[in-house]
Design a protein around this motif. Structure first.
Motif, mmCIF file in Angstrom:
data_model
loop_
_atom_site.group_PDB
_atom_site.id
_atom_site.type_symbol
_atom_site.label_atom_id
_atom_site.label_comp_id
_atom_site.label_asym_id
_atom_site.label_seq_id
_atom_site.Cartn_x
_atom_site.Cartn_y
_atom_site.Cartn_z
ATOM 1 N N PHE A 1 0.862 -1.169 0.000
ATOM 2 C CA PHE A 1 0.000 0.000 0.000
ATOM 3 C C PHE A 1 0.901 1.222 0.000
ATOM 4 O O PHE A 1 1.762 1.364 0.858
ATOM 5 C CB PHE A 1 -0.901 0.020 1.244
ATOM 6 N N VAL B 1 -3.202 4.625 -2.003
ATOM 7 C CA VAL B 1 -4.225 5.167 -1.114
ATOM 8 C C VAL B 1 -3.974 6.666 -0.945
ATOM 9 O O VAL B 1 -2.848 7.145 -1.069
ATOM 10 C CB VAL B 1 -4.221 4.462 0.262
ATOM 11 N N GLU B 2 -5.024 7.403 -0.669
ATOM 12 C CA GLU B 2 -4.912 8.847 -0.511
ATOM 13 C C GLU B 2 -4.400 9.228 0.874
ATOM 14 O O GLU B 2 -3.737 10.248 1.029
ATOM 15 C CB GLU B 2 -6.275 9.510 -0.746
ATOM 16 N N ASP C 1 1.061 5.320 0.182
ATOM 17 C CA ASP C 1 0.377 6.558 0.536
ATOM 18 C C ASP C 1 0.884 7.646 -0.395
ATOM 19 O O ASP C 1 2.051 8.018 -0.349
ATOM 20 C CB ASP C 1 0.667 6.908 1.989
ATOM 21 N N SER D 1 -3.085 7.535 4.895
ATOM 22 C CA SER D 1 -2.761 6.398 5.755
ATOM 23 C C SER D 1 -2.262 6.947 7.088
ATOM 24 O O SER D 1 -2.319 8.145 7.331
ATOM 25 C CB SER D 1 -1.695 5.516 5.103
#
Length: 85
Positions: A14, A48-49, A16, A51
């Motif tokens: 993931f 992801v925008e 950020d 975290s």
């Protein structure tokens, strides 16, 4: 647990986008994008925008709210409470 009804959990990265930080963890999410991790292995990538690396609660930073502008906008729209009495 019944076999065959649970999604497959596998390592996923993931990333950020706000903090430019990447986390390697296990997830069931699917992605068509991949990234080569520091160990040389290729993992699925999910952008992801926000975290824990960029969220204000975890970083200790806070956003400044323009409460004066909100009050003025409310008064323009609905008028002053003193004018109505």
């Amino acid at each position: 647990m019944r076999p065959g009804i649970h999604p497959v959990s596998r390592p996923v990265v993931f990333r950020d986008r706000a903090a430019d930080v990447a986390f390697l963890t296990r997830s069931t999410v699917r992605s068509d994008r991949t990234i080569e991790w520091a160990d040389g292995t290729v993992y699925p990538l999910v952008d992801v925008e926000i975290s824990s690396a960029s969220h204000p609660f975890h970083t200790g930073t806070s956003r400044v709210l323009d409460t004066a502008g909100r009050v003025e906008r409310f008064e323009r729209r609905y008028g002053h409470a003193a004018n109505r009495a």
